[in-house]
Write a protein that holds these residues in place. Structure first.
Motif, short mmCIF file in Angstrom:
data_model
loop_
_atom_site.label_atom_id
_atom_site.label_comp_id
_atom_site.label_asym_id
_atom_site.label_seq_id
_atom_site.Cartn_x
_atom_site.Cartn_y
_atom_site.Cartn_z
N GLY A 105 -91.40 49.12 117.28
CA GLY A 105 -90.39 50.11 117.63
C GLY A 105 -90.15 51.11 116.51
N TYR A 106 -90.35 50.67 115.27
CA TYR A 106 -90.24 51.57 114.13
C TYR A 106 -91.63 52.07 113.74
CZ TYR A 106 -85.33 50.32 113.59
OH TYR A 106 -83.98 50.13 113.81
N ASP A 107 -91.67 52.99 112.77
CA ASP A 107 -92.94 53.63 112.43
C ASP A 107 -93.95 52.60 111.93
OD1 ASP A 107 -91.00 53.63 110.15
OD2 ASP A 107 -92.79 54.28 109.04
N ARG A 145 -86.30 48.75 118.61
CA ARG A 145 -85.16 49.66 118.63
C ARG A 145 -85.18 50.47 119.91
NH1 ARG A 145 -86.09 54.87 114.60
NH2 ARG A 145 -88.36 55.02 114.79
N PHE A 146 -84.03 50.98 120.28
CA PHE A 146 -83.88 51.80 121.48
C PHE A 146 -84.49 53.17 121.24
CE2 PHE A 146 -81.04 54.84 123.83
CZ PHE A 146 -81.58 54.57 125.09
N ASP A 147 -85.28 53.62 122.22
CA ASP A 147 -85.90 54.94 122.18
C ASP A 147 -85.21 55.84 123.20
OD1 ASP A 147 -87.46 57.20 122.31
OD2 ASP A 147 -89.36 56.15 122.58
N PRO A 148 -84.38 56.77 122.76
CA PRO A 148 -83.63 57.60 123.72
C PRO A 148 -84.51 58.58 124.48
CG PRO A 148 -83.26 58.38 121.47
CD PRO A 148 -84.04 57.10 121.36
N GLU A 149 -85.76 58.80 124.04
CA GLU A 149 -86.64 59.78 124.68
C GLU A 149 -87.59 59.15 125.69
OE1 GLU A 149 -86.19 62.96 124.17
OE2 GLU A 149 -84.62 62.56 122.68
N THR A 150 -87.73 57.85 125.66
CA THR A 150 -88.62 57.15 126.59
C THR A 150 -87.80 56.45 127.65
OG1 THR A 150 -90.30 56.80 124.88
CG2 THR A 150 -90.38 55.35 126.79
N PRO A 151 -88.16 56.58 128.93
CA PRO A 151 -87.40 55.87 129.97
C PRO A 151 -87.34 54.37 129.70
CG PRO A 151 -88.94 57.44 130.95
CD PRO A 151 -89.26 57.39 129.49
N TRP A 176 -80.48 47.62 120.02
CA TRP A 176 -80.16 48.51 121.14
C TRP A 176 -78.65 48.60 121.32
CZ3 TRP A 176 -83.24 49.50 126.06
CH2 TRP A 176 -84.62 49.57 125.79
N PRO A 177 -78.13 49.78 121.69
CA PRO A 177 -76.70 49.89 122.05
C PRO A 177 -76.40 49.11 123.33
CG PRO A 177 -77.70 52.05 121.62
CD PRO A 177 -78.82 51.07 121.73
N LEU A 178 -75.12 48.90 123.57
CA LEU A 178 -74.71 48.04 124.67
C LEU A 178 -75.14 48.57 126.04
CD1 LEU A 178 -73.21 45.60 125.78
CD2 LEU A 178 -71.07 46.90 125.62
N GLU A 179 -74.88 49.83 126.35
CA GLU A 179 -75.17 50.32 127.71
C GLU A 179 -76.67 50.30 128.01
OE1 GLU A 179 -72.93 50.62 130.05
OE2 GLU A 179 -71.53 49.97 128.49
N PRO A 180 -77.55 50.78 127.14
CA PRO A 180 -78.98 50.61 127.41
C PRO A 180 -79.40 49.14 127.49
CG PRO A 180 -78.65 52.31 125.76
CD PRO A 180 -77.32 51.66 125.98
N LEU A 181 -78.76 48.28 126.69
CA LEU A 181 -79.04 46.85 126.76
C LEU A 181 -78.75 46.31 128.16
CD1 LEU A 181 -79.55 43.97 125.65
CD2 LEU A 181 -77.18 43.99 124.82
N GLN A 199 -81.58 40.55 118.97
CA GLN A 199 -81.51 40.45 117.52
C GLN A 199 -80.71 41.63 116.98
OE1 GLN A 199 -84.52 40.62 113.70
NE2 GLN A 199 -85.09 39.25 115.38
N GLY A 200 -79.65 41.33 116.24
CA GLY A 200 -78.80 42.38 115.72
C GLY A 200 -78.28 42.06 114.34
N ARG A 201 -77.93 43.11 113.60
CA ARG A 201 -77.33 42.92 112.28
C ARG A 201 -75.90 42.44 112.46
NH1 ARG A 201 -78.50 45.50 107.42
NH2 ARG A 201 -79.74 47.05 108.56
N LEU A 202 -75.59 41.30 111.90
CA LEU A 202 -74.24 40.75 111.95
C LEU A 202 -73.98 39.96 110.69
CD1 LEU A 202 -71.57 40.18 113.46
CD2 LEU A 202 -72.67 38.17 114.46
N ASN A 203 -72.91 40.32 110.01
CA ASN A 203 -72.46 39.57 108.85
C ASN A 203 -70.98 39.83 108.65
OD1 ASN A 203 -72.23 41.96 107.00
ND2 ASN A 203 -74.46 41.99 107.27
N ILE A 204 -70.37 39.20 107.68
CA ILE A 204 -68.94 39.34 107.46
C ILE A 204 -68.54 40.79 107.21
CG2 ILE A 204 -67.07 38.79 105.82
CD1 ILE A 204 -68.23 36.01 105.55
N LEU A 205 -69.44 41.56 106.58
CA LEU A 205 -69.13 42.95 106.27
C LEU A 205 -69.46 43.91 107.41
CD1 LEU A 205 -70.48 43.14 102.60
CD2 LEU A 205 -68.13 42.72 103.37
N ASP A 206 -70.38 43.53 108.27
CA ASP A 206 -70.82 44.39 109.38
C ASP A 206 -70.74 43.60 110.68
OD1 ASP A 206 -72.01 46.09 111.17
OD2 ASP A 206 -73.82 46.43 110.00
N ARG A 207 -69.68 43.87 111.44
CA ARG A 207 -69.41 43.09 112.65
C ARG A 207 -69.63 43.92 113.92
NH1 ARG A 207 -64.00 39.68 110.64
NH2 ARG A 207 -64.66 39.50 108.45
#
Length: 332
Positions: A105-107, A145-151, A176-181, A199-207
């Motif tokens: 999904g990334y380069d 990752r979510f691709d906003p340009e690809t269906p 991915w954001p919630l609505e596309p998910l 799979q998402g980034r989650l920790n005490i500092l980033d919720r």
């Protein structure tokens, strides 16, 4: 650790199965509470024998899930090449005991077909990943990752077809954001390839997954959740409590910048460290345990630059529970 001769994993590796594993959503898959991520320390610039020692220790202690992506390294692809060497040298007899994931999904390569979420990219990338890892299939393949340009339909149909071709057993979504998910979940369900895990980034500092409703959505839908960057790139350890070490990730400044360590954040980290000490835990152990006690959590991805570091992080599976009131929250 002696790495000479044929690798024979510890016979005791599953002795604590009831405490080591969690069901991934409403599926047949059990994942270890602590999974081993190959984002750092497993690339072509890293010592191979150290990677062998870490993976041996992990598997010897019941960690069956190794998480990769096409561009993990550096250089790109080299973490998967390391995985291929490990498969050939040590793990092929135990392939059916392992749960190996990769992503695209990334380069990854130049031109219009080496990035984002097209069918062209996802399928070509997985073919390359399988060759690098010397595998016929992965257990789990993610849209990274979510691709906003690809269906969404195109990206999801690629995942469906990858499973039907036998190149992956399960599919996942990351970042991915919630609505596309939600749309992706419904598409996969309608095509009989249910979404296994987010799979998402989650920790005490980033919720963010909690604050945006993603974690609750996954729990309600029977989708597993696996957290990456659980220690916030090392901020949630004792590494930066007394300044920035010259050999630290922050000193290098690629993923973690020195300006992030504000006086307010440092004060909060020091309070967290005091709370951890009162629980007879390290800050890292407490940070990992906090994630594992969130609703709907399946597993936590940890990196490791040494066997000792992995051993310390694994202690969190037996940590005592606690409430958020013990740690509060940080807002910069």
């Amino acid at each position: 650790m002696d790495l000479k001769g044929a690798y024979l994993p510890a016979e005791t590796r599953y002795d604590d199965s009831d405490n080591l594993y969690r069901r991934c959503g409403r599926s047949g898959v059990l994942l270890p509470k602590i999974s081993l991520g190959f984002w750092h320390n497993f690339g072509g610039v890293d010592p191979y024998e150290r990677a062998r020692a870490i993976t041996h220790y992990a598997f010897d202690h019941g960690i069956t899930h190794f998480d990769l992506a096409n561009n993990y390294g550096p250089p790109y692809g080299s973490a998967e090449e390391t995985m291929g060497r490990l498969i050939d040298d040590d793990f092929r007899p135990y392939r059916d005991e392992l749960f190996i994931s990769s992503k695209a999904g990334y380069d990854m390569w130049g031109g219009p077909y080496g990035n984002w979420g097209s069918r062209k990219y996802l399928m070509a990338s997985l073919d390359q990943s399988l060759k690098r890892m010397h595998l016929d299939y992965v257990d789990l393949f993610y849209s990274h990752r979510f691709d906003p340009e690809t269906p969404i339909e195109e990206t999801m149909q690629a995942l469906v077809d990858i499973v039907r071709q036998g190149k992956a057993l399960y599919v996942g979504i990351s970042n991915w954001p919630l609505e596309p998910l939600k749309l992706a979940t419904e598409y996969l369900k309608a095509h009989d390839v249910p979404l296994l895990i987010y799979q998402g980034r989650l920790n005490i500092l980033d919720r963010k997954p909690i604050e945006t409703g993603i974690l609750d959505y996954c729990a309600d839908q029977g989708i597993g959740f696996i957290s990456f960057s659980p220690l916030a790139q090392g901020l949630l350890t004792d590494r930066y409590l007394n300044g920035v070490p010259t050999d630290s990730r922050m000193a290098v400044g690629k993923f973690l910048k020195q300006e992030q360590l504000t006086p307010e954040l440092l004060s909060y980290l020091q309070r967290l460290n005091s709370t951890a000490a009162s629980r007879h835990e390290t800050l890292a152990e407490m940070a990992l345990a906090w994630i594992l006690h969130q609703r709907g959590m399946t597993s936590v991805l940890v990196g490791a630059s040494s066997v000792a570091q992995l051993e310390k992080n694994m202690r969190c599976v037996s940590a005592q529970p606690f409430g958020d009131e013990e740690i509060g929250s940080f807002r910069s």
